[in-house]
Design a protein around this motif. Structure first.
Motif, PDB file in Angstrom:
ATOM      1  N   GLU A 165      64.561  50.862  75.994  1.00  0.00           N
ATOM      2  CA  GLU A 165      63.224  51.272  76.299  1.00  0.00           C
ATOM      3  C   GLU A 165      61.717  50.921  75.977  1.00  0.00           C
ATOM      4  O   GLU A 165      61.022  52.067  76.099  1.00  0.00           O
ATOM      5  N   LYS A 166      61.892  50.045  76.107  1.00  0.00           N
ATOM      6  CA  LYS A 166      60.674  49.236  76.135  1.00  0.00           C
ATOM      7  C   LYS A 166      60.520  48.843  77.090  1.00  0.00           C
ATOM      8  O   LYS A 166      59.104  49.393  77.781  1.00  0.00           O
ATOM      9  N   ARG A 167      61.448  48.906  77.770  1.00  0.00           N
ATOM     10  CA  ARG A 167      60.942  48.344  79.744  1.00  0.00           C
ATOM     11  C   ARG A 167      60.856  49.877  80.557  1.00  0.00           C
ATOM     12  O   ARG A 167      60.059  50.119  81.186  1.00  0.00           O
ATOM     13  N   GLN A 168      61.010  51.159  79.538  1.00  0.00           N
ATOM     14  CA  GLN A 168      60.354  53.200  80.451  1.00  0.00           C
ATOM     15  C   GLN A 168      59.331  52.794  80.117  1.00  0.00           C
ATOM     16  O   GLN A 168      58.025  52.794  80.507  1.00  0.00           O
ATOM     17  N   ILE A 169      59.373  52.156  78.784  1.00  0.00           N
ATOM     18  CA  ILE A 169      57.885  51.909  78.483  1.00  0.00           C
ATOM     19  C   ILE A 169      56.133  51.749  79.283  1.00  0.00           C
ATOM     20  O   ILE A 169      55.179  51.749  79.185  1.00  0.00           O
ATOM     21  N   LEU A 170      57.017  50.022  79.261  1.00  0.00           N
ATOM     22  CA  LEU A 170      56.106  49.352  80.325  1.00  0.00           C
ATOM     23  C   LEU A 170      55.991  49.805  81.547  1.00  0.00           C
ATOM     24  O   LEU A 170      54.996  49.377  81.960  1.00  0.00           O
ATOM     25  N   GLN A 171      56.842  50.625  82.002  1.00  0.00           N
ATOM     26  CA  GLN A 171      56.960  51.126  83.287  1.00  0.00           C
ATOM     27  C   GLN A 171      55.809  52.059  83.119  1.00  0.00           C
ATOM     28  O   GLN A 171      55.168  52.420  84.051  1.00  0.00           O
ATOM     29  N   LYS A 172      55.810  52.939  82.590  1.00  0.00           N
ATOM     30  CA  LYS A 172      54.606  53.593  82.275  1.00  0.00           C
ATOM     31  C   LYS A 172      53.092  53.215  82.174  1.00  0.00           C
ATOM     32  O   LYS A 172      52.267  54.225  82.499  1.00  0.00           O
ATOM     33  N   GLU A 173      53.158  52.296  81.298  1.00  0.00           N
ATOM     34  CA  GLU A 173      52.010  51.577  81.010  1.00  0.00           C
ATOM     35  C   GLU A 173      51.105  50.880  82.256  1.00  0.00           C
ATOM     36  O   GLU A 173      50.516  51.350  82.600  1.00  0.00           O
ATOM     37  N   THR A 174      51.988  50.679  82.868  1.00  0.00           N
ATOM     38  CA  THR A 174      51.662  49.846  84.614  1.00  0.00           C
ATOM     39  C   THR A 174      51.654  51.041  85.533  1.00  0.00           C
ATOM     40  O   THR A 174      50.735  50.405  86.308  1.00  0.00           O
ATOM     41  N   GLY A 175      52.368  52.097  85.611  1.00  0.00           N
ATOM     42  CA  GLY A 175      51.937  53.069  86.310  1.00  0.00           C
ATOM     43  C   GLY A 175      50.138  53.244  86.252  1.00  0.00           C
ATOM     44  O   GLY A 175      50.157  53.483  87.289  1.00  0.00           O
ATOM     45  N   ALA A 176      50.076  53.534  84.783  1.00  0.00           N
ATOM     46  CA  ALA A 176      48.434  54.226  84.494  1.00  0.00           C
ATOM     47  C   ALA A 176      47.585  52.840  85.092  1.00  0.00           C
ATOM     48  O   ALA A 176      46.919  53.233  85.934  1.00  0.00           O
ATOM     49  N   LEU A 177      48.336  51.186  84.693  1.00  0.00           N
ATOM     50  CA  LEU A 177      46.796  50.595  85.191  1.00  0.00           C
ATOM     51  C   LEU A 177      47.188  50.209  86.192  1.00  0.00           C
ATOM     52  O   LEU A 177      46.006  50.372  87.104  1.00  0.00           O
ATOM     53  N   CYS A 178      48.274  50.816  87.016  1.00  0.00           N
ATOM     54  CA  CYS A 178      48.426  50.299  89.124  1.00  0.00           C
ATOM     55  C   CYS A 178      47.514  51.720  89.501  1.00  0.00           C
ATOM     56  O   CYS A 178      46.711  50.717  90.441  1.00  0.00           O
ATOM     57  N   LYS A 179      46.949  52.640  88.910  1.00  0.00           N
ATOM     58  CA  LYS A 179      46.216  53.959  89.677  1.00  0.00           C
ATOM     59  C   LYS A 179      44.935  53.623  89.095  1.00  0.00           C
ATOM     60  O   LYS A 179      44.133  53.736  90.056  1.00  0.00           O
ATOM     61  N   PHE A 180      44.692  52.805  87.865  1.00  0.00           N
ATOM     62  CA  PHE A 180      43.305  52.421  87.431  1.00  0.00           C
ATOM     63  C   PHE A 180      42.934  51.116  89.039  1.00  0.00           C
ATOM     64  O   PHE A 180      41.135  51.222  89.119  1.00  0.00           O
ATOM     65  N   LEU A 181      43.868  51.140  88.868  1.00  0.00           N
ATOM     66  CA  LEU A 181      43.576  48.970  89.611  1.00  0.00           C
ATOM     67  C   LEU A 181      43.103  49.537  91.502  1.00  0.00           C
ATOM     68  O   LEU A 181      42.695  48.806  91.522  1.00  0.00           O
ATOM     69  N   LYS A 182      43.788  50.298  91.682  1.00  0.00           N
ATOM     70  CA  LYS A 182      44.373  50.558  93.390  1.00  0.00           C
ATOM     71  C   LYS A 182      43.162  50.208  94.017  1.00  0.00           C
ATOM     72  O   LYS A 182      42.647  50.409  94.778  1.00  0.00           O
ATOM     73  N   PRO A 183      41.726  51.301  93.348  1.00  0.00           N
ATOM     74  CA  PRO A 183      40.907  50.661  94.309  1.00  0.00           C
ATOM     75  C   PRO A 183      40.161  49.837  94.682  1.00  0.00           C
ATOM     76  O   PRO A 183      39.447  49.244  95.586  1.00  0.00           O
ATOM     77  N   PHE A 184      40.140  48.920  93.429  1.00  0.00           N
ATOM     78  CA  PHE A 184      39.824  47.758  93.656  1.00  0.00           C
ATOM     79  C   PHE A 184      40.303  46.694  95.489  1.00  0.00           C
ATOM     80  O   PHE A 184      40.043  46.377  96.016  1.00  0.00           O
ATOM     81  N   THR A 214      65.657  51.396  86.484  1.00  0.00           N
ATOM     82  CA  THR A 214      63.994  50.857  87.551  1.00  0.00           C
ATOM     83  C   THR A 214      63.964  49.888  88.415  1.00  0.00           C
ATOM     84  O   THR A 214      64.602  48.581  87.893  1.00  0.00           O
ATOM     85  N   ARG A 215      62.864  49.030  88.726  1.00  0.00           N
ATOM     86  CA  ARG A 215      62.864  48.057  88.721  1.00  0.00           C
ATOM     87  C   ARG A 215      63.013  46.813  87.243  1.00  0.00           C
ATOM     88  O   ARG A 215      62.964  45.613  87.532  1.00  0.00           O
ATOM     89  N   PHE A 216      61.943  47.335  87.031  1.00  0.00           N
ATOM     90  CA  PHE A 216      61.924  46.228  85.570  1.00  0.00           C
ATOM     91  C   PHE A 216      63.513  46.101  84.819  1.00  0.00           C
ATOM     92  O   PHE A 216      63.798  45.339  84.584  1.00  0.00           O
ATOM     93  N   ASP A 217      64.121  46.863  85.023  1.00  0.00           N
ATOM     94  CA  ASP A 217      65.112  46.599  84.211  1.00  0.00           C
ATOM     95  C   ASP A 217      65.941  45.689  85.355  1.00  0.00           C
ATOM     96  O   ASP A 217      66.836  44.907  84.795  1.00  0.00           O
ATOM     97  N   SER A 218      66.106  46.114  86.943  1.00  0.00           N
ATOM     98  CA  SER A 218      66.301  44.810  87.302  1.00  0.00           C
ATOM     99  C   SER A 218      66.069  43.689  87.696  1.00  0.00           C
ATOM    100  O   SER A 218      66.885  42.462  87.465  1.00  0.00           O
ATOM    101  N   ILE A 219      65.162  43.459  87.008  1.00  0.00           N
ATOM    102  CA  ILE A 219      64.289  41.648  86.518  1.00  0.00           C
ATOM    103  C   ILE A 219      64.932  41.075  85.585  1.00  0.00           C
ATOM    104  O   ILE A 219      65.661  40.486  85.543  1.00  0.00           O
ATOM    105  N   ASN A 220      65.199  42.636  84.928  1.00  0.00           N
ATOM    106  CA  ASN A 220      66.083  41.685  83.346  1.00  0.00           C
ATOM    107  C   ASN A 220      67.603  41.424  84.151  1.00  0.00           C
ATOM    108  O   ASN A 220      67.995  40.335  83.302  1.00  0.00           O
ATOM    109  N   LEU A 221      68.152  42.124  85.098  1.00  0.00           N
ATOM    110  CA  LEU A 221      69.726  42.217  85.278  1.00  0.00           C
ATOM    111  C   LEU A 221      69.809  40.827  85.574  1.00  0.00           C
ATOM    112  O   LEU A 221      70.418  39.519  85.216  1.00  0.00           O
ATOM    113  N   LEU A 222      68.633  40.680  87.016  1.00  0.00           N
ATOM    114  CA  LEU A 222      68.934  39.626  88.341  1.00  0.00           C
ATOM    115  C   LEU A 222      67.948  38.401  87.287  1.00  0.00           C
ATOM    116  O   LEU A 222      68.904  37.210  87.896  1.00  0.00           O
TER     117      LEU A 222
END
Length: 499
Positions: free
Chosen positions: A126-145, A216-224
């Motif tokens: 559940e926390k990794r799901q929150i992190l994915q949503k949070e980072t998704g918004a950050l990526c959209k904001f930083l993408k133009p740079f 998601t990829r964040f779950d795979s990081i934990n697994l691997l």
């Protein structure tokens, strides 16, 4: 002559000294940033006084260097600094915004560069799901740079340096035919689909009690990260393994050029090998997190560091310090990483029970197959992107990564997952080269070759050759099996057979 007074008409030797000075300046800057210290020279001042050196006129003058390999290394070292200086204002702005970008999960703030170690730790789905949503918004904001940075780079490569595009630039710099390896990696992915997805799906169910399609990829990081097996990790193994090298005829503390920094209070979680001056100033930097991932990380970086510190000091400075191809160094890194996780080392040195070693070997092999497939998928996605795709469109990247890894990847994060200059292929070639080196040692001294003094002698003989050859030339000149996917395919098929 003061290095900063270099002119386009100066001799290549003077240009070489100036470029090496700039390399050292950037290495010192990287070391300071990793340690959380204020750099002695701020980045915007590193190039002060080097205007004449970092010019297209100086670059053109290097066309007269007789030795083709020295000419290529010098030209691309100069291009690196030319592009770095051009992009520096934009990079500093981008870095500033990225430092301030933090995801928040249940009140905890997580910086961009802490996402991977955070995911490796034992946080909930559940926390990794929150992190994915949070980072998704950050990526959209930083993408133009980030997009602006890439567009400026590609424009300079075409308009200033005269290359047809990014693939052409990287191909000439690294002397690599990327188009040749695209179908090889695609075919390997297809060949291992059944082997991978069947076993990975079961592992996901066992670990997370969820179908792979929900992850998601964040779950795979934990697994691997193999964190679920850290309960069997010896508490003093990381430090104890440094004593192992006496079995190969040397001690790390007797190597004046090698510097290890493994303090846990450091700012950056990213492990690095920084080559300030090969073989005299090699820095291995890592912040231990605990568990098996530390052991693998340390020995991987030692593969880079030892191959550098044992390099023949009689080789030219250009060959030692300005190589443009690091696949051979990656082969040594994977060789040592895999050696420390081999059954003989686990049972004979770390005193893990044979049954626990078998379990760890199975999941480590599955993790390795997953990592190789991720590198291969990323290479395919990046090659397609730079061969005519839309750099701003993350959907093709996300589809490719999910198709071959099985885990959801955010389209908005594609530019943040991108590794410059197709470095994923260096990992792939290095891993295939490792299979050739390992087979040679195993055929000569058996499965427990890691304990033989003669293995250390053979490795030092290989390391002594430094960066004189790329992975293909090295294997051919040392009469070793060439780079091929077959040995790895056979290794993983054998390791992942049902017991």
């Amino acid at each position: 002559m003061n290095d900063r007074s270099i002119r386009a008409s100066d001799a290549p030797a003077a240009i070489e000294r100036a470029l090496h000075d700039l390399n050292r300046r950037w290495s010192a800057h990287i070391l300071s940033l990793w340690k959380g210290e204020t750099p002695e020279t701020p980045p915007y001042a590193i190039y002060d006084g080097y205007d004449a050196l970092l010019s297209l006129e100086t670059l053109a003058g290097l066309d007269g260097v007789g030795d083709p390999e020295r000419r290529r290394c010098l030209r691309h070292a100069l291009m690196d600094h030319y592009l770095q200086r051009l992009l520096l204002p934009h990079e500093l702005e981008m870095r500033t915004w990225m430092r301030g970008a933090k995801a928040e999960v249940d009140g905890e703030k997580i910086g961009f560069h802490e996402v991977i170690p955070w995911c490796q730790a034992d946080h909930s789905y559940e926390k990794r799901q929150i992190l994915q949503k949070e980072t998704g918004a950050l990526c959209k904001f930083l993408k133009p740079f980030v997009l602006n940075h890439w567009e400026l780079l590609l424009s300079a490569i075409r308009d200033d340096l005269g290359f047809d595009g990014y693939v052409d630039y990287c191909s000439r710099k690294h002397d690599m035919d990327y188009g040749r390896w695209y179908p090889v990696m695609r075919d390997f992915l297809h060949q291992t689909d059944a082997l991978y997805f069947d076993r990975m799906a079961r592992w996901c169910e066992d670990r997370f009690h969820r179908p792979m399609a929900d992850l998601t990829r964040f779950d795979s990081i934990n697994l691997l990260s193999l964190a679920e097996f850290d309960g069997g990790y010896p508490s003093t193994a990381l430090e104890d393994t440094l004593e192992f090298f006496s079995r190969w005829g040397f001690r790390l503390e007797d190597l004046p050029g090698l510097h290890l920094d493994m303090r846990t209070d450091k700012q950056s979680a990213q492990a690095l090998s920084v080559f300030v001056d090969i073989p005299d100033a090699i820095h291995i930097l890592m912040r231990p997190q605990g568990g098996w991932i530390d052991l693998e990380t340390l020995w991987h970086e030692l593969g880079h560091g030892l191959s550098a510190v044992f390099t023949d000091s009689g080789l030219s400075a250009v060959i030692r310090n300005m190589s443009t191809n690091y696949s051979l160094s990656e082969a040594y890194a994977f060789l040592l990483q895999n050696a420390v996780m081999s059954r003989p080392f686990l049972t004979g040195y770390l005193e893990i029970s044979p049954a626990d070693a078998d379990i760890l070997h199975y999941y480590k092999s599955l993790r390795d197959l997953a990592a190789f497939r991720r590198y291969a998928a990323r290479f395919l996605a990046e090659y397609e992107m730079f061969s005519g795709g839309n750099l701003a469109d993350g959907d093709p990247y996300a589809r490719t990564m999910q198709r071959y890894t099985g885990f959801y990847h955010q389209p908005e994060s594609h530019l943040f997952d991108l590794v410059p200059e197709f470095y994923s292929l260096n990992y792939l070639l290095g891993w295939m080269g490792e299979a050739s080196l390992e087979k040679t040692l195993r055929d000569r001294w058996g499965a427990a070759w890691v304990f033989r003094r003669a293995s250390g002698d053979r490795l030092r003989k290989w390391w002594h050759q430094g960066n004189r050859y790329d992975i293909f030339q090295f294997l051919a000149r040392n009469r070793l099996a060439p780079v091929h996917t077959k040995p790895l395919l056979e290794r993983w098929r054998e390791a992942l057979q049902p017991k």
